[in-house]
Design a protein around this motif. Structure first.
Motif, PDB file in Angstrom:
ATOM      1  N   LEU A 125       1.075  -1.003  -0.040  1.00  0.00           N
ATOM      2  CA  LEU A 125      -0.340   0.270   0.040  1.00  0.00           C
ATOM      3  C   LEU A 125       0.810   1.380   0.126  1.00  0.00           C
ATOM      4  O   LEU A 125       0.860   2.004  -0.383  1.00  0.00           O
ATOM      5  CB  LEU A 125      -0.751   0.067   1.130  1.00  0.00           C
ATOM      6  N   PHE A 126       1.608   0.751   0.427  1.00  0.00           N
ATOM      7  CA  PHE A 126       2.830   2.293   0.900  1.00  0.00           C
ATOM      8  C   PHE A 126       3.900   2.951  -0.046  1.00  0.00           C
ATOM      9  O   PHE A 126       3.164   3.960  -0.823  1.00  0.00           O
ATOM     10  CB  PHE A 126       3.899   2.051   2.026  1.00  0.00           C
ATOM     11  N   ALA A 127       4.088   1.479  -0.652  1.00  0.00           N
ATOM     12  CA  ALA A 127       4.936   2.100  -2.160  1.00  0.00           C
ATOM     13  C   ALA A 127       4.150   2.388  -3.405  1.00  0.00           C
ATOM     14  O   ALA A 127       4.514   2.916  -4.206  1.00  0.00           O
ATOM     15  CB  ALA A 127       5.226   0.460  -2.659  1.00  0.00           C
ATOM     16  N   ARG A 136       8.961   7.324  -2.941  1.00  0.00           N
ATOM     17  CA  ARG A 136       8.691   6.892  -1.618  1.00  0.00           C
ATOM     18  C   ARG A 136       9.513   8.002  -0.723  1.00  0.00           C
ATOM     19  O   ARG A 136      10.676   8.135  -1.129  1.00  0.00           O
ATOM     20  CB  ARG A 136       9.052   5.506  -1.954  1.00  0.00           C
ATOM     21  N   ARG A 137       8.972   8.318   0.707  1.00  0.00           N
ATOM     22  CA  ARG A 137       9.863   8.635   1.390  1.00  0.00           C
ATOM     23  C   ARG A 137      10.557   7.097   2.212  1.00  0.00           C
ATOM     24  O   ARG A 137      10.017   6.394   2.527  1.00  0.00           O
ATOM     25  CB  ARG A 137       9.085   8.988   2.564  1.00  0.00           C
ATOM     26  N   VAL A 138      11.226   7.978   2.548  1.00  0.00           N
ATOM     27  CA  VAL A 138      11.910   6.388   3.881  1.00  0.00           C
ATOM     28  C   VAL A 138      11.578   6.386   5.421  1.00  0.00           C
ATOM     29  O   VAL A 138      11.024   7.581   6.090  1.00  0.00           O
ATOM     30  CB  VAL A 138      13.773   6.786   3.946  1.00  0.00           C
ATOM     31  N   MET A 154      -1.433  13.486   5.674  1.00  0.00           N
ATOM     32  CA  MET A 154      -1.431  12.176   3.894  1.00  0.00           C
ATOM     33  C   MET A 154      -1.602  11.100   3.671  1.00  0.00           C
ATOM     34  O   MET A 154      -2.192  10.775   3.091  1.00  0.00           O
ATOM     35  CB  MET A 154       0.249  11.747   4.263  1.00  0.00           C
ATOM     36  N   GLY A 155      -2.310  10.144   4.976  1.00  0.00           N
ATOM     37  CA  GLY A 155      -3.315   9.423   4.837  1.00  0.00           C
ATOM     38  C   GLY A 155      -4.545   9.844   3.509  1.00  0.00           C
ATOM     39  O   GLY A 155      -4.816   8.712   2.739  1.00  0.00           O
ATOM     40  N   PRO A 156      -5.485  10.732   4.084  1.00  0.00           N
ATOM     41  CA  PRO A 156      -6.739  11.188   2.851  1.00  0.00           C
ATOM     42  C   PRO A 156      -6.450  11.209   1.452  1.00  0.00           C
ATOM     43  O   PRO A 156      -7.296  11.266   0.743  1.00  0.00           O
ATOM     44  CB  PRO A 156      -7.032  12.424   4.059  1.00  0.00           C
ATOM     45  N   PHE A 171       3.157   0.735   9.838  1.00  0.00           N
ATOM     46  CA  PHE A 171       4.514  -0.045   9.298  1.00  0.00           C
ATOM     47  C   PHE A 171       4.962   1.136   9.378  1.00  0.00           C
ATOM     48  O   PHE A 171       6.426   1.023   9.959  1.00  0.00           O
ATOM     49  CB  PHE A 171       3.769  -0.239   8.008  1.00  0.00           C
ATOM     50  N   LEU A 172       5.475   2.331   9.206  1.00  0.00           N
ATOM     51  CA  LEU A 172       5.557   3.960   9.402  1.00  0.00           C
ATOM     52  C   LEU A 172       6.467   3.647  10.074  1.00  0.00           C
ATOM     53  O   LEU A 172       6.943   4.010  10.744  1.00  0.00           O
ATOM     54  CB  LEU A 172       4.810   5.180   8.289  1.00  0.00           C
ATOM     55  N   GLN A 173       5.358   3.639  11.648  1.00  0.00           N
ATOM     56  CA  GLN A 173       5.900   4.078  12.944  1.00  0.00           C
ATOM     57  C   GLN A 173       6.974   2.947  13.693  1.00  0.00           C
ATOM     58  O   GLN A 173       7.461   2.905  14.451  1.00  0.00           O
ATOM     59  CB  GLN A 173       4.638   4.244  13.654  1.00  0.00           C
TER      60      GLN A 173
HETATM   61  C1  HEC Z   1      -1.944  13.359  -3.425  1.00  0.00           C
HETATM   62  C2  HEC Z   1      -1.186  13.436  -3.250  1.00  0.00           C
HETATM   63  C3  HEC Z   1       0.006  12.840  -1.927  1.00  0.00           C
HETATM   64  C4  HEC Z   1      -0.141  11.391  -1.432  1.00  0.00           C
HETATM   65  C5  HEC Z   1      -1.216  10.788  -2.282  1.00  0.00           C
HETATM   66  C6  HEC Z   1       0.137  11.864  -1.062  1.00  0.00           C
HETATM   67  N1  HEC Z   1       1.309  12.501  -0.648  1.00  0.00           N
HETATM   68 FE1  HEC Z   1       2.729  13.175   0.383  1.00  0.00          FE
HETATM   69  N2  HEC Z   1       2.429  15.179   0.171  1.00  0.00           N
HETATM   70  C7  HEC Z   1       1.937  15.373  -0.927  1.00  0.00           C
HETATM   71  C8  HEC Z   1       2.638  16.943  -1.006  1.00  0.00           C
HETATM   72  C9  HEC Z   1       1.975  18.058  -1.469  1.00  0.00           C
HETATM   73  C10 HEC Z   1       3.686  17.240   0.102  1.00  0.00           C
HETATM   74  C11 HEC Z   1       4.004  18.522  -0.080  1.00  0.00           C
HETATM   75  C12 HEC Z   1       3.623  19.654   1.364  1.00  0.00           C
HETATM   76  C13 HEC Z   1       2.242  19.605   1.871  1.00  0.00           C
HETATM   77  O1  HEC Z   1       2.446  20.573   1.291  1.00  0.00           O
HETATM   78  O2  HEC Z   1       1.782  18.792   2.776  1.00  0.00           O
HETATM   79  C14 HEC Z   1       4.065  15.503   0.576  1.00  0.00           C
HETATM   80  C15 HEC Z   1       4.238  15.935   1.000  1.00  0.00           C
HETATM   81  C16 HEC Z   1       5.160  14.381   1.852  1.00  0.00           C
HETATM   82  C17 HEC Z   1       6.193  14.437   2.965  1.00  0.00           C
HETATM   83  C18 HEC Z   1       7.045  14.983   3.326  1.00  0.00           C
HETATM   84  C19 HEC Z   1       7.059  16.335   5.017  1.00  0.00           C
HETATM   85  C20 HEC Z   1       7.905  16.950   5.633  1.00  0.00           C
HETATM   86  O3  HEC Z   1       7.560  17.942   5.787  1.00  0.00           O
HETATM   87  O4  HEC Z   1       8.598  16.312   5.852  1.00  0.00           O
HETATM   88  C21 HEC Z   1       5.937  12.876   3.608  1.00  0.00           C
HETATM   89  C22 HEC Z   1       6.652  12.582   4.604  1.00  0.00           C
HETATM   90  C23 HEC Z   1       4.832  12.741   3.145  1.00  0.00           C
HETATM   91  N3  HEC Z   1       4.199  13.387   2.404  1.00  0.00           N
HETATM   92  C24 HEC Z   1       4.318  10.794   3.217  1.00  0.00           C
HETATM   93  C25 HEC Z   1       3.429  10.457   2.056  1.00  0.00           C
HETATM   94  C26 HEC Z   1       2.538   9.158   2.917  1.00  0.00           C
HETATM   95  C27 HEC Z   1       3.618   8.355   3.419  1.00  0.00           C
HETATM   96  C28 HEC Z   1       2.056   9.086   1.584  1.00  0.00           C
HETATM   97  C29 HEC Z   1       1.035   8.056   1.727  1.00  0.00           C
HETATM   98  C30 HEC Z   1       0.008   7.465   3.204  1.00  0.00           C
HETATM   99  C31 HEC Z   1       1.540   9.885   1.233  1.00  0.00           C
HETATM  100  N4  HEC Z   1       2.451  11.448   1.367  1.00  0.00           N
HETATM  101  C32 HEC Z   1       0.737  10.117   0.399  1.00  0.00           C
HETATM  102  C33 HEC Z   1       0.992  14.746  -1.664  1.00  0.00           C
HETATM  103  C34 HEC Z   1       0.699  13.334  -1.239  1.00  0.00           C
END
Ligand code: HEC
Length: 196
Positions: A125-127, A136-138, A154-156, A171-173
């Motif tokens: 799911l995460f990947a 993909r974040r670490v 990020m979840g929603p 998983f991440l925690q």
């Molecule tokens: C619909 C687009 C979208 C999805 C899907 C998404 N992200 Fe993000 N993510 C962003 C954006 C845009 C940012 C840049 C920061 C912000 O605007 O909130 C971000 C930033 C991040 C960051 C960096 C935040 C920081 O301040 O260092 C992390 C970690 C992250 N996302 C994790 C996730 C994880 C885990 C998921 C899945 C559960 C996810 N993201 C799904 C759009 C998304």
């Protein structure tokens, strides 16, 4: 039969007072939470669950003191069912954490003897779903508590049901910068290796 085998929840589930779907709910146990099996009867396991509650907030149990990895929410009228088994004062925050124990029944169908298949599902799911907008974040670039805040936002964004967002969060925690070394038994080297 070995007493107290560990089991891990493949989805969140009610902890019931008796081995029946109709009996009263003592707590809601989170996906990926670890419990100890005490006995099995009629498709249910009687289990013991332990977690850490902030002093004065016994209804919410976390996997580790000070690390808000949710393992169970105790039903309002069941707080008295909890037994305190330990106490720890967090030197950094001065907050007292109580180790609490509760026993009850969970359906056999939600219990896995190994955490690895649960983490594999979480990793997929995460990947797949956390890479739609960015790389993909670490997992261990953030702490367990930082992941909790991040997943609120990020979840929603993934559009996944809440249950699956909670699986990714767990998983991440458990693979965060401040938990991966504390919980070597939850490492999933084979699953994570390609991404690290
Ligand atoms: C619909 C687009 C979208 C999805 C899907 C998404 N992200 Fe993000 N993510 C962003 C954006 C845009 C940012 C840049 C920061 C912000 O605007 O909130 C971000 C930033 C991040 C960051 C960096 C935040 C920081 O301040 O260092 C992390 C970690 C992250 N996302 C994790 C996730 C994880 C885990 C998921 C899945 C559960 C996810 N993201 C799904 C759009 C998304």
């Amino acid at each position: 039969m070995a007493l107290a085998d560990p089991l891990f929840l493949s989805s969140s589930a009610a902890l019931s007072a008796a081995p029946s779907g109709q009996s009263s709910t003592l707590a809601t146990v989170s996906v990926a939470a670890r419990v100890e099996r005490l006995e099995t009867l009629d498709g249910f396991h009687r289990v013991a669950l332990e977690g850490w509650a902030r002093a004065g907030a016994s209804r919410v149990l976390f996997a580790l003191p000070g690390k808000r990895i949710l393992v169970a929410s105790i039903a309002k009228d069941q707080v008295d069912t909890l037994e305190q088994t330990g106490e720890l004062v967090d030197a950094d925050t001065g907050i007292t954490w109580n180790r609490m124990r509760i026993e009850g029944w969970i359906p056999e169908a939600v219990a896995e003897p190994q955490i690895d298949p649960i983490w594999s599902a979480a990793w997929t799911l995460f990947a797949e779903r956390c890479t739609a907008c960015h790389q993909r974040r670490v997992p261990d670039h953030y702490t367990a508590n930082q992941w909790r805040s991040l997943i609120k936002v990020m979840g929603p964004r993934t559009g996944l049901p809440e249950e699956e967002q909670m699986l990714i969060l767990a998983f991440l925690q458990h693979h965060a910068s401040d938990t991966i070394v504390l919980r070597p038994n939850t490492r999933t080297g084979a699953v994570i290796a390609p991404g690290r």
